[in-house]
Design a protein around this motif. Sequence first.
Motif, mmCIF file in Angstrom:
data_model
loop_
_atom_site.group_PDB
_atom_site.id
_atom_site.type_symbol
_atom_site.label_atom_id
_atom_site.label_comp_id
_atom_site.label_asym_id
_atom_site.label_seq_id
_atom_site.Cartn_x
_atom_site.Cartn_y
_atom_site.Cartn_z
ATOM 1 N N GLN A 1 -6.793 -4.159 10.944
ATOM 2 C CA GLN A 1 -5.413 -4.617 11.049
ATOM 3 C C GLN A 1 -4.958 -5.356 9.790
ATOM 4 O O GLN A 1 -3.825 -5.208 9.341
ATOM 5 C CB GLN A 1 -5.258 -5.521 12.283
ATOM 6 C CG GLN A 1 -5.449 -4.783 13.597
ATOM 7 C CD GLN A 1 -4.468 -3.623 13.748
ATOM 8 O OE1 GLN A 1 -3.271 -3.778 13.552
ATOM 9 N NE2 GLN A 1 -4.992 -2.456 14.105
ATOM 10 N N GLY A 2 -5.858 -6.161 9.221
ATOM 11 C CA GLY A 2 -5.514 -6.822 7.963
ATOM 12 C C GLY A 2 -5.331 -5.821 6.830
ATOM 13 O O GLY A 2 -4.434 -5.971 5.989
ATOM 14 N N PRO B 1 -5.790 -12.211 3.850
ATOM 15 C CA PRO B 1 -4.879 -11.093 3.542
ATOM 16 C C PRO B 1 -3.873 -11.390 2.439
ATOM 17 O O PRO B 1 -3.611 -10.532 1.594
ATOM 18 C CB PRO B 1 -4.192 -10.824 4.889
ATOM 19 C CG PRO B 1 -5.176 -11.283 5.910
ATOM 20 C CD PRO B 1 -5.851 -12.474 5.300
ATOM 21 N N GLU B 2 -3.297 -12.574 2.427
ATOM 22 C CA GLU B 2 -2.277 -12.865 1.410
ATOM 23 C C GLU B 2 -2.882 -12.868 0.009
ATOM 24 O O GLU B 2 -2.317 -12.281 -0.924
ATOM 25 C CB GLU B 2 -1.610 -14.205 1.696
ATOM 26 C CG GLU B 2 -0.479 -14.533 0.726
ATOM 27 C CD GLU B 2 0.282 -15.785 1.115
ATOM 28 O OE1 GLU B 2 1.269 -16.114 0.420
ATOM 29 O OE2 GLU B 2 -0.120 -16.442 2.100
ATOM 30 N N GLU B 3 -4.022 -13.520 -0.173
ATOM 31 C CA GLU B 3 -4.657 -13.523 -1.486
ATOM 32 C C GLU B 3 -5.145 -12.131 -1.858
ATOM 33 O O GLU B 3 -5.084 -11.729 -3.036
ATOM 34 C CB GLU B 3 -5.812 -14.525 -1.499
ATOM 35 C CG GLU B 3 -5.376 -15.969 -1.340
ATOM 36 C CD GLU B 3 -6.539 -16.926 -1.457
ATOM 37 O OE1 GLU B 3 -7.628 -16.485 -1.869
ATOM 38 O OE2 GLU B 3 -6.366 -18.107 -1.129
ATOM 39 N N ALA B 4 -5.646 -11.379 -0.876
ATOM 40 C CA ALA B 4 -6.067 -10.003 -1.155
ATOM 41 C C ALA B 4 -4.884 -9.153 -1.610
ATOM 42 O O ALA B 4 -5.024 -8.310 -2.503
ATOM 43 C CB ALA B 4 -6.717 -9.397 0.089
ATOM 44 N N PHE B 5 -3.720 -9.364 -1.020
ATOM 45 C CA PHE B 5 -2.537 -8.612 -1.418
ATOM 46 C C PHE B 5 -2.172 -8.884 -2.874
ATOM 47 O O PHE B 5 -1.923 -7.958 -3.646
ATOM 48 C CB PHE B 5 -1.361 -8.967 -0.504
ATOM 49 C CG PHE B 5 -0.027 -8.514 -1.026
ATOM 50 C CD1 PHE B 5 0.344 -7.186 -0.965
ATOM 51 C CD2 PHE B 5 0.856 -9.424 -1.601
ATOM 52 C CE1 PHE B 5 1.573 -6.766 -1.460
ATOM 53 C CE2 PHE B 5 2.078 -9.022 -2.090
ATOM 54 C CZ PHE B 5 2.439 -7.675 -2.016
ATOM 55 N N TRP B 6 -2.146 -10.140 -3.278
ATOM 56 C CA TRP B 6 -1.756 -10.455 -4.649
ATOM 57 C C TRP B 6 -2.813 -9.988 -5.645
ATOM 58 O O TRP B 6 -2.476 -9.604 -6.775
ATOM 59 C CB TRP B 6 -1.482 -11.946 -4.791
ATOM 60 C CG TRP B 6 -0.207 -12.376 -4.133
ATOM 61 C CD1 TRP B 6 -0.062 -13.211 -3.061
ATOM 62 C CD2 TRP B 6 1.115 -11.974 -4.507
ATOM 63 N NE1 TRP B 6 1.265 -13.351 -2.744
ATOM 64 C CE2 TRP B 6 2.016 -12.611 -3.613
ATOM 65 C CE3 TRP B 6 1.633 -11.149 -5.486
ATOM 66 C CZ2 TRP B 6 3.393 -12.435 -3.685
ATOM 67 C CZ3 TRP B 6 3.005 -10.965 -5.566
ATOM 68 C CH2 TRP B 6 3.871 -11.607 -4.679
ATOM 69 N N GLN C 1 -1.918 -4.265 7.140
ATOM 70 C CA GLN C 1 -0.837 -5.140 6.686
ATOM 71 C C GLN C 1 -0.784 -5.238 5.162
ATOM 72 O O GLN C 1 0.299 -5.233 4.564
ATOM 73 C CB GLN C 1 -1.015 -6.534 7.298
ATOM 74 C CG GLN C 1 -0.848 -6.592 8.803
ATOM 75 C CD GLN C 1 0.540 -6.148 9.249
ATOM 76 O OE1 GLN C 1 1.538 -6.465 8.603
ATOM 77 N NE2 GLN C 1 0.600 -5.413 10.352
ATOM 78 N N VAL C 2 -1.938 -5.315 4.529
ATOM 79 C CA VAL C 2 -1.964 -5.431 3.062
ATOM 80 C C VAL C 2 -1.422 -4.161 2.412
ATOM 81 O O VAL C 2 -0.588 -4.220 1.493
ATOM 82 C CB VAL C 2 -3.390 -5.737 2.580
ATOM 83 C CG1 VAL C 2 -3.485 -5.615 1.066
ATOM 84 C CG2 VAL C 2 -3.807 -7.139 3.006
ATOM 85 N N LEU C 3 -1.869 -3.005 2.880
ATOM 86 C CA LEU C 3 -1.406 -1.751 2.290
ATOM 87 C C LEU C 3 0.063 -1.498 2.601
ATOM 88 O O LEU C 3 0.808 -0.989 1.754
ATOM 89 C CB LEU C 3 -2.276 -0.596 2.800
ATOM 90 C CG LEU C 3 -3.749 -0.646 2.380
ATOM 91 C CD1 LEU C 3 -4.525 0.491 3.026
ATOM 92 C CD2 LEU C 3 -3.886 -0.596 0.860
ATOM 93 N N LYS C 4 0.499 -1.849 3.798
ATOM 94 C CA LYS C 4 1.919 -1.712 4.127
ATOM 95 C C LYS C 4 2.768 -2.626 3.249
ATOM 96 O O LYS C 4 3.839 -2.230 2.754
ATOM 97 C CB LYS C 4 2.154 -2.050 5.596
ATOM 98 C CG LYS C 4 3.615 -1.930 6.021
ATOM 99 C CD LYS C 4 3.909 -2.689 7.297
ATOM 100 C CE LYS C 4 3.926 -4.183 7.044
ATOM 101 N NZ LYS C 4 4.403 -4.949 8.224
#
Length: 441
Positions: free
Chosen positions: A153-154, A188-193, A157-160
Amino acid sequence: MAQSLGEDLVQDDSSSLGSDSELSGPGPYRQADRYGFIGGSSAEPGPGHPPADLIRQREMKWVEMTSHWEKTMSRRYKKVKMQCRKGIPSALRARCWPLLCGAHVYQENSPDTYQELAKAPGDPQWMETISRDLHRQFPLHEMFVSPQGHGQQGLLQVLKAYTLYRPEQGYCQAQGPVAAVLLMHLPPEEAFWCLVQICELYLPGYYGPHMESVRLDAEVFMALLRRLLPRVHKHLQQVGVGPLLYLPEWFLCLFARSLPFPTVLRVWDAFLSEGVKVLFRVGLTLVRLALGTAEQRLACPGLLETLGALRAIPPAQLQEEVFMSQVHSVALSEQDLQREIKAQLAQLPESTSGPPPRPKARLAGARAIFEAQQLARARGGARPEVPRIVVQPPDEPRPPRRKPQTRGKTFHGFLTWSKGPPMTGPPRSHRSSTSFSDTRF
């Protein structure tokens, strides 16, 4: 041809990136190793792993460096690079990776961006493709076993969020394993950036619809093979193995699907520090290990055998300490890489279906990213106050200076006057002469 082949390798469901989807799920009784892989062989440190006291010393060094990160990057980057080559301690990767790639600056400057992207509905086209690929990303890792677990699920969200953040690029299947490795270490937020930094600063032009930089780097890799491993290069040409048959899986996934996981982490430590140069060094090392000897090349008379050799290097040769020491010994500097990129860019045929590669948009690792962010901060911050020069007028205006009246009182006038007619009145002595006393020389 290269473009279509690269897209088929990466974005099609039948690519090698999804080969793990046929594996059955692990049983609950199987034990996870120290990296979270159920039934893995890394439950205990392997040979060559540093002892516990050395790991503690490295942890203390990283704690000290990250506590004063700007000072460290400004004055002691060589120490950061050497420590990354030795390997970041597992307990501190969550702290170090965002600092190395500069993701912490983006997160601080846009504190609400990820939350807004995570709450927003995604593009149905991309959401369907992402959902179909979720179970392919490390299915034997405890985070990604369950479809409803926090791992999958994380990852969704990151890929979306990235498809909403960069809608012109969308989603590339190779982003899945990259984001999954980030989520194993980061929220997730740090992984996204961090994913944003990798896609836009480390590997721009890799994950877009045209993958123009992948085609350029494939030509650069073959040119480096021709210079550093000429016999291997000749063999690959003879059997018809082009770089696009194996290089996209290596570079796009940052070797997450091609190396043992402890070695993957060491590659990422060096990659986030030194940039794409590390990927070329790793690729050259793998080719040399697979086809470096005459016996190895004789055992691969055709295309299939050669590709099989590139994917079947003995695990003992890929052990993290042994392998990374060979990677860092490859004779390829940043200047050599940039020179070869410039040469191949001039020879690359123009493509009418996509934009040309932009190698100048790629930054060479953590130091270049740090300097770019410092420069952007200096330009975007408050302008320094320009000092004003104020001339104070005098308190009382002075009268204008008048030219002294010397007419008739010069020495020439005195001589002329002495030869004139005699003066009337009583005679005066020469010393008391007014004309003489008023004469100015």
